[in-house]
Motif scaffolding. Sequence first.
Motif, short mmCIF file in Angstrom:
data_model
loop_
_atom_site.label_atom_id
_atom_site.label_comp_id
_atom_site.label_asym_id
_atom_site.label_seq_id
_atom_site.Cartn_x
_atom_site.Cartn_y
_atom_site.Cartn_z
N PRO A 27 -10.71 -5.91 18.83
CA PRO A 27 -10.23 -7.41 19.36
C PRO A 27 -9.60 -8.17 19.52
CG PRO A 27 -12.67 -6.47 20.03
CD PRO A 27 -11.90 -6.19 18.59
N ARG A 28 -8.70 -8.67 19.96
CA ARG A 28 -8.24 -9.85 20.49
C ARG A 28 -9.92 -10.97 21.76
NH1 ARG A 28 -4.10 -11.72 22.73
NH2 ARG A 28 -3.10 -9.48 23.14
N LEU A 29 -10.17 -11.68 21.38
CA LEU A 29 -10.85 -12.40 22.53
C LEU A 29 -10.43 -13.34 22.98
CD1 LEU A 29 -14.88 -12.69 20.57
CD2 LEU A 29 -13.41 -11.08 22.29
N VAL A 30 -10.08 -12.60 24.21
CA VAL A 30 -8.63 -13.71 25.49
C VAL A 30 -10.10 -14.21 25.96
CG1 VAL A 30 -6.29 -13.44 26.83
CG2 VAL A 30 -7.32 -11.60 24.51
N PRO A 31 -9.20 -15.66 26.27
CA PRO A 31 -9.80 -16.41 26.98
C PRO A 31 -9.54 -16.29 28.25
CG PRO A 31 -8.17 -17.53 25.74
CD PRO A 31 -8.53 -16.59 25.25
N CYS A 32 -10.55 -16.78 29.56
CA CYS A 32 -10.17 -15.73 31.04
C CYS A 32 -10.91 -16.58 32.13
CB CYS A 32 -9.56 -13.92 31.17
SG CYS A 32 -9.20 -13.31 29.94
N VAL A 73 -14.48 -16.76 30.77
CA VAL A 73 -15.29 -15.67 29.62
C VAL A 73 -14.00 -15.51 28.27
CG1 VAL A 73 -16.35 -15.53 31.45
CG2 VAL A 73 -14.38 -14.09 31.22
N LEU A 74 -14.87 -14.83 27.88
CA LEU A 74 -13.72 -14.17 26.96
C LEU A 74 -14.39 -12.47 26.98
CD1 LEU A 74 -14.89 -16.07 22.78
CD2 LEU A 74 -12.63 -16.48 24.95
N VAL A 75 -12.46 -11.98 27.22
CA VAL A 75 -12.15 -10.89 26.93
C VAL A 75 -11.56 -9.94 26.34
CG1 VAL A 75 -11.14 -8.67 28.69
CG2 VAL A 75 -11.85 -11.43 29.80
N PRO A 76 -12.18 -9.04 25.92
CA PRO A 76 -11.42 -8.55 24.52
C PRO A 76 -10.86 -7.56 24.68
CG PRO A 76 -14.39 -7.22 24.52
CD PRO A 76 -13.64 -8.60 25.64
N PHE A 77 -9.76 -7.87 24.00
CA PHE A 77 -8.34 -7.27 24.10
C PHE A 77 -7.90 -6.09 22.83
CE2 PHE A 77 -3.43 -6.21 25.13
CZ PHE A 77 -3.77 -6.25 25.69
N TYR A 78 -7.52 -5.11 23.06
CA TYR A 78 -7.75 -4.09 21.95
C TYR A 78 -6.30 -3.51 22.57
CZ TYR A 78 -12.23 -3.66 22.37
OH TYR A 78 -13.95 -3.59 22.10
N ARG A 81 -3.43 -14.11 9.67
CA ARG A 81 -3.25 -14.23 11.28
C ARG A 81 -3.86 -14.92 11.54
NH1 ARG A 81 -7.19 -9.54 12.39
NH2 ARG A 81 -8.59 -10.31 10.52
N ASP A 82 -3.51 -15.59 13.08
CA ASP A 82 -3.44 -16.98 14.01
C ASP A 82 -4.89 -16.61 13.79
OD1 ASP A 82 -3.55 -18.83 15.32
OD2 ASP A 82 -2.12 -18.37 16.34
N ILE A 83 -6.07 -17.97 13.08
CA ILE A 83 -7.26 -17.66 13.59
C ILE A 83 -7.84 -18.25 14.20
CG2 ILE A 83 -7.73 -20.52 12.43
CD1 ILE A 83 -10.17 -20.00 10.99
N THR A 84 -6.92 -18.45 15.49
CA THR A 84 -7.69 -18.61 17.15
C THR A 84 -7.95 -17.75 18.05
OG1 THR A 84 -5.33 -19.43 18.29
CG2 THR A 84 -6.68 -21.39 16.44
N GLN A 85 -6.58 -16.94 17.32
CA GLN A 85 -6.76 -15.53 17.94
C GLN A 85 -7.64 -14.72 17.54
OE1 GLN A 85 -2.99 -13.67 20.00
NE2 GLN A 85 -1.63 -15.83 19.06
#
Length: 470
Positions: free
Chosen positions: A241-246, A309-314, A379-383
Amino acid sequence: MLLKTCYGCIVALPYNVAMQHILKPMVCAAVLASGWGAPEVRAQELELSGQGNAYWQRDPEYRASAALTVAWHPYARETDGSTHNLDLVLFGRYAEGADAARQHADVRELSYIRAWDAYEVRFGVGRVFWGVTESAHLVDIVNQSDLLEDLDGEDKLGQPLLSASRAVFNGRFTAMVLPHFRERRFGPTYSELAPYPIVEKEARFESQRATQHVDFAFRLSQRFGDLDIGLTAFTGNAREPRLVPCAGKGSGRPGTETQANCNLDEAFAPPQESALAGLVVDVAALFDLGPSREELAQQYIEEAMADVVLVPFYDQIRQLGLDAQWIAGAAAWKMEARLREQQGAWQLAAVAGVEYSLGAYFNDLIDAGVLVEFLYDDRDITQYLSLFEEDVFIGMRLLGNDAAGSQLLGGVVIDIDNSDQFWSLEASRRFGANLRGALEFRAYEPGKDEAVTDFLDDIDALRIEITYFL
């Protein structure tokens, strides 16, 4: 319910009782009912291991845990040569203290395999490995990684699947239906290294069916003399997953009453300030009666960061993969490459290199070989937190020509751009007929300062594991 009951019995009861009075009667009854005749047990194993982990950079506490693996593989062969197989592998880990979050149980495998002529059908829960390279497995995508066991992604969770394969020319074609998706659990080690808390229960999916989305995977393998080639395709939920800041749920930010809000513009919009309020702040700051606008802005930023927080996004992805291995004398040339469509863009990643045998040394007691592999990921390392954009892996493998099966693999991944170095060492050896010892070491040495990889400074770890086979 049957699966849960079976697993509970195995964990709770002694090995012999579970084998003789629960699993074996269940399988024998199914075998006899189908008309095969009594099954013959191919292999049954019980592994009990103790593990100790030391993270001296960030945690002086020594962490210990214990794991149990039960494996059983009965099969029956018919007069026409066709076979019926059952693969059963159960795993559980017990941990306390700082490692308590690693405690889990999993059905690694519980699948039935029917093989006849050129065909094979398999259904249940299983593990499938694709790939040939040492430093990264880019095309291996069927199973979810078990990060509660280790950060390297080598350990895999069981995947519900239905597969059918047929021999084609000098290889095999396999099609898989994957009816249920398993989310990634990050465990205490990954969570402690992450810059913000990872909230697994807030996971989001691009597909409205979430974990019930049906994924598909295909593989065609062929052999041409000393060359083995595999072509793979996959469509479905991304395993990584991408770890999305929320803004965290219940943080008081707008839109966080019932769940995390990943619209950062909405969640962290600065408060509206009237001209009069701004004038009051300026006057108060002038006479040292209150903070300045800059201090208030910094205070707002610090408070906001505390709520992230970091939210996993699939995401839904489509992936094409290629793996190849060519044996040429003492050299084994290997490569893996994948082309992935994610978030509407195509991404390319590849790893290629060679493992060269140097021959035997010390009166043929040790076989030595060197490995060199180049890694690329656009890939973008920040994402995606991809650590292998343009790197090189250099390693050595030592294999002991002894009954104890001694082996050692060590190496370093070097980032070409900023000189970051990731060192690793794995060694194992059997002691007697029932005991095996293993040692793993890893260390991260940062090169040029880079904020994205700063959290890896504390990844240094030493693991010692003792496994007893019953």
